[in-house]
Motif scaffolding. Sequence first.
Motif, short mmCIF file in Angstrom:
data_model
loop_
_atom_site.label_atom_id
_atom_site.label_comp_id
_atom_site.label_asym_id
_atom_site.label_seq_id
_atom_site.Cartn_x
_atom_site.Cartn_y
_atom_site.Cartn_z
N ARG A 1 0.84 -1.20 0.00
CA ARG A 1 0.00 0.00 0.00
C ARG A 1 0.88 1.25 0.00
O ARG A 1 1.97 1.27 0.56
CB ARG A 1 -0.92 0.01 1.23
N LYS A 2 0.37 2.29 -0.65
CA LYS A 2 1.03 3.60 -0.67
C LYS A 2 2.46 3.48 -1.23
O LYS A 2 3.44 3.78 -0.57
CB LYS A 2 1.05 4.21 0.72
N LEU A 3 2.53 3.03 -2.48
CA LEU A 3 3.82 2.90 -3.16
C LEU A 3 3.93 3.97 -4.22
O LEU A 3 3.00 4.18 -5.01
CB LEU A 3 3.95 1.52 -3.81
N THR A 4 5.09 4.65 -4.29
CA THR A 4 5.28 5.74 -5.24
C THR A 4 6.61 5.59 -5.95
O THR A 4 7.66 5.39 -5.31
CB THR A 4 5.26 7.10 -4.51
N VAL A 5 6.58 5.67 -7.26
CA VAL A 5 7.79 5.74 -8.09
C VAL A 5 7.70 7.03 -8.87
O VAL A 5 6.70 7.28 -9.57
CB VAL A 5 7.91 4.54 -9.03
N THR A 6 8.72 7.87 -8.76
CA THR A 6 8.64 9.19 -9.38
C THR A 6 10.02 9.69 -9.76
O THR A 6 11.03 9.14 -9.33
CB THR A 6 7.95 10.19 -8.42
N GLY A 7 10.05 10.74 -10.60
CA GLY A 7 11.32 11.36 -10.97
C GLY A 7 11.80 10.92 -12.33
O GLY A 7 11.05 10.39 -13.15
N SER A 8 13.09 11.08 -12.56
CA SER A 8 13.71 10.71 -13.83
C SER A 8 14.14 9.25 -13.76
O SER A 8 15.31 8.92 -13.58
CB SER A 8 14.93 11.61 -14.10
N VAL A 9 13.16 8.37 -13.92
CA VAL A 9 13.38 6.94 -13.69
C VAL A 9 13.47 6.20 -15.02
O VAL A 9 12.61 6.36 -15.89
CB VAL A 9 12.23 6.36 -12.85
N SER A 10 14.51 5.37 -15.16
CA SER A 10 14.62 4.49 -16.31
C SER A 10 14.67 3.05 -15.81
O SER A 10 15.45 2.73 -14.91
CB SER A 10 15.89 4.81 -17.11
N LEU A 11 13.83 2.20 -16.39
CA LEU A 11 13.74 0.80 -15.98
C LEU A 11 13.95 -0.07 -17.21
O LEU A 11 13.26 0.10 -18.23
CB LEU A 11 12.37 0.52 -15.35
N THR A 12 14.89 -1.01 -17.14
CA THR A 12 15.28 -1.78 -18.32
C THR A 12 15.38 -3.26 -17.98
O THR A 12 16.03 -3.65 -17.01
CB THR A 12 16.65 -1.30 -18.84
N GLY A 13 14.75 -4.09 -18.82
CA GLY A 13 14.82 -5.54 -18.65
C GLY A 13 13.97 -6.20 -19.71
O GLY A 13 13.51 -5.56 -20.65
N THR B 1 1.30 5.03 -7.11
CA THR B 1 1.55 6.24 -7.90
C THR B 1 2.81 6.06 -8.72
O THR B 1 3.87 5.71 -8.18
CB THR B 1 1.71 7.47 -6.98
N PHE B 2 2.68 6.31 -10.03
CA PHE B 2 3.84 6.26 -10.92
C PHE B 2 3.85 7.53 -11.74
O PHE B 2 3.02 7.72 -12.63
CB PHE B 2 3.76 5.02 -11.81
N ILE B 3 4.78 8.43 -11.44
CA ILE B 3 4.86 9.72 -12.13
C ILE B 3 6.31 9.94 -12.53
O ILE B 3 7.21 9.98 -11.68
CB ILE B 3 4.42 10.89 -11.21
N ILE B 4 6.56 10.09 -13.83
CA ILE B 4 7.91 10.34 -14.28
C ILE B 4 8.05 11.78 -14.77
O ILE B 4 7.09 12.40 -15.19
CB ILE B 4 8.31 9.37 -15.41
N ASP B 5 9.25 12.30 -14.68
CA ASP B 5 9.54 13.68 -15.04
C ASP B 5 9.61 13.82 -16.56
O ASP B 5 10.53 13.29 -17.19
CB ASP B 5 10.88 14.08 -14.40
N PRO B 6 8.67 14.53 -17.17
CA PRO B 6 8.66 14.64 -18.64
C PRO B 6 9.81 15.48 -19.18
O PRO B 6 10.10 15.44 -20.37
CB PRO B 6 7.30 15.30 -18.93
N ASN B 7 10.45 16.25 -18.31
CA ASN B 7 11.55 17.11 -18.76
C ASN B 7 12.89 16.38 -18.75
O ASN B 7 13.90 16.93 -19.16
CB ASN B 7 11.64 18.34 -17.85
N SER B 8 12.90 15.15 -18.25
CA SER B 8 14.12 14.35 -18.27
C SER B 8 14.01 13.35 -19.40
O SER B 8 13.24 13.54 -20.33
CB SER B 8 14.31 13.67 -16.92
N ALA B 9 14.77 12.28 -19.33
CA ALA B 9 14.72 11.26 -20.38
C ALA B 9 14.38 9.90 -19.77
O ALA B 9 15.17 8.96 -19.85
CB ALA B 9 16.04 11.22 -21.12
N PRO B 10 13.20 9.77 -19.16
CA PRO B 10 12.85 8.50 -18.52
C PRO B 10 12.51 7.44 -19.57
O PRO B 10 12.08 7.75 -20.68
CB PRO B 10 11.62 8.86 -17.70
N GLU B 11 12.71 6.18 -19.21
CA GLU B 11 12.42 5.09 -20.13
C GLU B 11 11.86 3.89 -19.36
O GLU B 11 12.32 3.58 -18.27
CB GLU B 11 13.68 4.63 -20.85
N LEU B 12 10.89 3.24 -19.96
CA LEU B 12 10.50 1.90 -19.56
C LEU B 12 10.83 1.02 -20.75
O LEU B 12 10.06 0.92 -21.70
CB LEU B 12 9.01 1.81 -19.21
N ARG B 13 11.99 0.40 -20.70
CA ARG B 13 12.49 -0.32 -21.86
C ARG B 13 12.44 -1.83 -21.59
O ARG B 13 13.31 -2.39 -20.93
CB ARG B 13 13.93 0.11 -22.19
#
Length: 300
Positions: free
Chosen positions: A249-261, A281-293
Amino acid sequence: VKSAENFNSYLNYDSTVDAKYRNFAIRFISDIAFNKTDLTAQTYNMDYYGDLDGNGMTIKELRIVSDTDFENPETGETIEYLGLFGRIITQPLDEENSQRGVVRNLNIEVSEVRGSKVTYVGALAGSIENANVFNVNISGDEVIQGKNMVGGLAGIITGDSEIVNITSTVSARAAYFKDSNRFSTSYPNEQVSVYGTFNIYNKETIGEEVVTNAETVSYVGGIAGIFDVDEREEDEQLSPLSLFNSRARKLTVTGSVSLTGEIVGGIFGLNGEESTASDLTFIIDPNSAPELRGSRISGG
């Protein structure tokens, strides 16, 4: 605990006890920092089942690094779990009693956590098994790296573990990759039928041992690579529809996050069949270069 050296020495002070297992209660009274080249967390291969209260303090510049086989110093074997602790667990004390691992009220700033040949890797633990983690924040600009199951908090979370109020802003990457596991938009079905070797995570209980194919797949999540916990029994539930029935419960991932696998998710790479989570909550920073690859599957 008031320093990184103090943390290491306290958890390793009793040479008469198996160094792999520790149940000490720990309370931080100040921030600590692993800010020297030769200073790393010596608990990386430890199974912890004590009660760690971070008291709102911060572990700064957490460093656990290996570019080759990360070996167990006691046996010489390549280890499976890597993090501030190898595993956080419940340990049987006798036939009727056990002690449950708890980590709470802790901030971790990651400088480097890397075990490219270690199966389960996370900043706090490679694995959280039948344990509780509350009020933990993971941050840092570096990428947590492992072989198969990698997450900001843990590589894998299982059993009747509870994780509540967790925030992560770190990136994560799993090194394992198999070409026949790759999804092709040109041949979305043919590739699997031709190769016949596309793997997804599965487990089987043989006697008292749980056997998995963890070393032939990779799952990456902002919180955990795999979240595969048991459903609550009916007598444990507050009400059939209560969000508090969720073990996460109450899990948050945010910022300039890149996840690869191979298989990637914003919170979990895999959510188990009986596992429920709420208030995510999953919010990524649109001004950075986040990736879900994900070479096979990816999604928020």
